[in-house]
Write a protein that holds these residues in place. Structure first.
Motif, PDB file in Angstrom:
ATOM      1  N   UNK A  68       5.398   8.124 -10.106  1.00  0.00           N
ATOM      2  CA  UNK A  68       4.864   7.460 -12.327  1.00  0.00           C
ATOM      3  C   UNK A  68       4.445   8.576 -12.080  1.00  0.00           C
ATOM      4  N   UNK A  69       3.175   8.686 -11.576  1.00  0.00           N
ATOM      5  CA  UNK A  69       1.793   9.870 -11.909  1.00  0.00           C
ATOM      6  C   UNK A  69       2.766  11.233 -12.640  1.00  0.00           C
ATOM      7  N   UNK A  70       3.611  11.306 -11.387  1.00  0.00           N
ATOM      8  CA  UNK A  70       3.792  12.902 -11.761  1.00  0.00           C
ATOM      9  C   UNK A  70       5.369  12.885 -12.620  1.00  0.00           C
ATOM     10  N   UNK A  71       5.858  12.199 -12.639  1.00  0.00           N
ATOM     11  CA  UNK A  71       6.757  11.738 -13.733  1.00  0.00           C
ATOM     12  C   UNK A  71       6.387  11.555 -15.090  1.00  0.00           C
ATOM     13  N   UNK A  72       4.811  11.272 -15.765  1.00  0.00           N
ATOM     14  CA  UNK A  72       4.415  10.945 -16.704  1.00  0.00           C
ATOM     15  C   UNK A  72       5.214   9.912 -17.147  1.00  0.00           C
ATOM     16  N   UNK A  73       4.816   8.770 -16.661  1.00  0.00           N
ATOM     17  CA  UNK A  73       5.512   7.011 -16.718  1.00  0.00           C
ATOM     18  C   UNK A  73       3.986   5.735 -16.745  1.00  0.00           C
ATOM     19  N   UNK A 102       0.670   3.151 -13.442  1.00  0.00           N
ATOM     20  CA  UNK A 102       1.948   3.075 -12.152  1.00  0.00           C
ATOM     21  C   UNK A 102       1.218   2.888 -10.735  1.00  0.00           C
ATOM     22  N   UNK A 103       0.463   2.735 -10.564  1.00  0.00           N
ATOM     23  CA  UNK A 103       0.234   1.854  -9.530  1.00  0.00           C
ATOM     24  C   UNK A 103       0.075   0.295  -9.470  1.00  0.00           C
ATOM     25  N   UNK A 146       1.007  -0.927   0.182  1.00  0.00           N
ATOM     26  CA  UNK A 146       0.040  -0.085   0.114  1.00  0.00           C
ATOM     27  C   UNK A 146       0.694   1.439  -0.283  1.00  0.00           C
ATOM     28  N   UNK A 147       2.047   1.259   0.976  1.00  0.00           N
ATOM     29  CA  UNK A 147       3.026   2.370   0.692  1.00  0.00           C
ATOM     30  C   UNK A 147       3.797   2.408  -0.686  1.00  0.00           C
ATOM     31  N   UNK A 148       3.861   1.582  -1.412  1.00  0.00           N
ATOM     32  CA  UNK A 148       4.551   1.394  -3.176  1.00  0.00           C
ATOM     33  C   UNK A 148       3.166   2.379  -3.338  1.00  0.00           C
ATOM     34  N   UNK A 149       1.964   1.565  -3.329  1.00  0.00           N
ATOM     35  CA  UNK A 149       1.381   1.974  -4.466  1.00  0.00           C
ATOM     36  C   UNK A 149       1.162   3.702  -4.306  1.00  0.00           C
ATOM     37  N   UNK A 150       0.991   4.391  -2.648  1.00  0.00           N
ATOM     38  CA  UNK A 150       1.238   6.241  -2.696  1.00  0.00           C
ATOM     39  C   UNK A 150       2.267   6.255  -3.217  1.00  0.00           C
TER      40      UNK A 150
END
Length: 62
Positions: free
Chosen positions: A29-34, A39-40, A19-23
């Motif tokens: 990864x979402x912010x970096x647009x990958x 990404x989740x 869960x920490x990895x998801x958050x």
């Protein structure tokens, strides 16, 4: 010091790390647009793997 004796406690720890990895990693990864993969999902996999490595490494270090 936390003592982990049963499989249920290991499962809870892996779920918490996933869960920490998801958050954290998913948001990064979402912010970096990958967005090549979800990404989740990648964050959950990386979090679970890091949690498993942590469970295996900590008894060796102490």
């Amino acid at each position: 010091m936390m003592v982990i004796n049963s499989g249920i406690e290991i499962g809870y720890l892996l779920i918490a790390c996933a869960l920490l990895g998801v958050i954290l990693i998913g948001a990064l990864l979402s912010v970096l647009r990958i967005d090549r993969w979800h990404p989740k999902l990648i964050g959950a996999v990386i979090g679970a793997l890091l949690g498993f490595a942590l469970i295996e490494a900590v008894p060796i270090l102490t």
